[in-house]
Motif scaffolding. Structure first.
Motif, short mmCIF file in Angstrom:
data_model
loop_
_atom_site.label_atom_id
_atom_site.label_comp_id
_atom_site.label_asym_id
_atom_site.label_seq_id
_atom_site.Cartn_x
_atom_site.Cartn_y
_atom_site.Cartn_z
N GLY A 1 0.80 -1.23 0.00
CA GLY A 1 0.00 0.00 0.00
C GLY A 1 0.82 1.27 0.00
O GLY A 1 0.34 2.32 0.48
N LEU A 2 2.03 1.25 -0.57
CA LEU A 2 2.88 2.44 -0.55
C LEU A 2 2.27 3.55 -1.40
O LEU A 2 1.90 3.33 -2.55
N LEU B 1 5.71 9.69 2.48
CA LEU B 1 5.48 8.27 2.23
C LEU B 1 4.52 7.71 3.27
O LEU B 1 4.58 8.08 4.46
N ARG B 2 3.67 6.83 2.82
CA ARG B 2 2.75 6.13 3.72
C ARG B 2 2.63 4.69 3.24
O ARG B 2 2.48 4.44 2.04
N TRP B 3 2.74 3.71 4.16
CA TRP B 3 2.67 2.30 3.77
C TRP B 3 2.20 1.45 4.94
O TRP B 3 2.18 1.89 6.10
N PHE C 1 11.29 -5.99 -1.52
CA PHE C 1 10.99 -4.59 -1.82
C PHE C 1 9.49 -4.40 -2.01
O PHE C 1 8.77 -5.27 -2.50
N SER C 2 9.05 -3.22 -1.64
CA SER C 2 7.68 -2.82 -1.93
C SER C 2 7.53 -2.56 -3.42
O SER C 2 8.51 -2.56 -4.18
N GLY D 1 -0.41 -1.02 11.82
CA GLY D 1 -1.15 -0.24 10.85
C GLY D 1 -0.24 0.60 9.99
O GLY D 1 0.99 0.48 10.05
N PRO D 2 -0.80 1.49 9.18
CA PRO D 2 0.02 2.31 8.28
C PRO D 2 0.97 3.22 9.05
O PRO D 2 0.66 3.71 10.14
N VAL D 3 2.14 3.43 8.45
CA VAL D 3 3.14 4.34 9.02
C VAL D 3 3.49 5.39 7.97
O VAL D 3 3.25 5.20 6.77
N THR D 4 4.04 6.51 8.41
CA THR D 4 4.38 7.59 7.50
C THR D 4 5.82 8.04 7.72
O THR D 4 6.39 7.86 8.81
N TYR D 5 6.38 8.62 6.67
CA TYR D 5 7.74 9.17 6.75
C TYR D 5 7.83 10.31 5.73
O TYR D 5 7.30 10.19 4.61
#
Length: 333
Positions: free
Chosen positions: A239-240, A255-257, A322-323, A290-294
């Motif tokens: 889900g990137l 970025l969110r994944w 790899f995503s 759950g989803p994380v962000t950077y």
């Protein structure tokens, strides 16, 4: 008065054979024979096809050959003259610098490490189209790219046809930023083989005309091949999404994944930008489920094209899969 004479042992010279025996190598017929020379030819490449990609190029494809010790490469011939050589893992190639409006006939031969060449494949014909020197307008982009993974090593893709002022001569299939396959401009469906088990692939399609004008990318499509024997589920982040932003003179990529399921904690990721390692993302403590962000700060001019992907450090210390790769254009004026 002299004592009895002392009998001294007689020292005899050791023969060459004796020395060999002392070193545990027998003389005459006991030595290890050299391995037999490899004189077995690889199998003849099958499934060869050729399709003109432009007025000056033809795309040649074939199925992998086999060999008792391993194929090391392939050679492409045009009417008996070698025109290109590729590595063993490659089963397609573009033959360039051809003449427009010309008929060609191609064959493929496999080569092994001993230099043995297979018999030539069946010849396949292709004719380059007439040149269109004044055509500078690219085709429209293909749309509605869809597909399914066909097991562990292949996928099937389909898309909506593109249009061109002169005519679409081919569709090029890209995996991330590398062209891996081409089909004639009359086709809108293909099967891509030779993939790796348990791997996520990001596909796009571009239309190309006889003047080598390429369209913009179609929509991207993520497909994951089935795991191979002994390989568990994919460890790729999913889900990137990547969003370009410009605020107060600072340009960033957000970025969110979703984190992969690894059976343990993931505290660290590697971020790749435009195909190269850019930075390590680490938290002092594992992020919440759950989803994380950077957020990554970028310094290139506005409008710069970025490709982004990442992978997690697994609990056993190895790097995971790899995503899918995402492409974004930097924000700003």
């Amino acid at each position: 008065m002299r004592g009895p004479a002392v009998q001294r042992p007689t020292v005899r010279a050791l023969t060459a054979c004796s020395l060999l025996l002392l070193t545990a190598t027998a003389c005459g017929g006991g030595s290890h024979a050299a391995p037999p020379a490899d004189r077995t030819k690889p199998s003849t490449p099958a499934g060869v096809s050729a399709q003109a990609g432009s007025a000056t190029s033809v795309h040649v494809m074939w199925s992998p050959s086999t060999d008792d010790r391993g194929v090391t490469g392939y050679e492409i011939y045009e009417k008996g003259k070698k025109v290109k050589a590729v590595a063993a893992e490659t089963t397609m190639a573009d033959v360039d610098r051809l003449a427009p409006s010309q008929a060609y006939a191609f064959t493929v031969r496999a080569r092994d490490g001993a230099g043995n060449l297979s018999a030539p494949s069946a010849a396949v014909a292709a004719k380059t189209p007439a040149p269109t020197p004044d055509d500078r307008k690219p085709p429209t982009r293909p749309t509605l790219l869809r597909g399914t993974a066909d097991g562990a090593r292949s996928v099937t893709l389909s898309w909506q046809r593109a249009t061109d002022t002169v005519g679409v001569t081919s569709y090029d299939i890209y995996q991330e930023d590398s062209r891996i396959h081409s089909v004639p401009g009359t086709e809108t469906r293909t099967r891509v083989e030779g993939l790796r088990p348990g791997t996520v692939y990001t596909f796009t399609v571009r239309a190309r005309d006889a003047a080598e004008n390429s369209s913009q990318d179609s929509n991207s499509l993520d497909l994951t091949t089935a795991p191979g024997p002994g390989k568990g589920p994919s460890t790729a982040p999913t889900g990137l999404t990547v969003t370009a932003r410009a605020e107060a003179g600072e340009r960033t990529l957000r970025l969110r994944w979703t984190q992969p399921r690894t059976g343990g904690e993931v505290k660290e990721y590697q971020l790749y930008l435009n195909g190269s390692f850019a930075t390590t993302i680490a938290w002092g403590a594992p992020p919440e489920p759950g989803p994380v962000t950077y957020t990554l700060t970028v310094t290139e001019p506005p409008g710069t094209r970025y490709t982004v992907k990442l992978r997690a450090k697994l609990p056993d210390g190895k790097w995971g899969d790899f995503s899918a790769q995402r492409t974004v254009v930097g924000a700003g004026s």
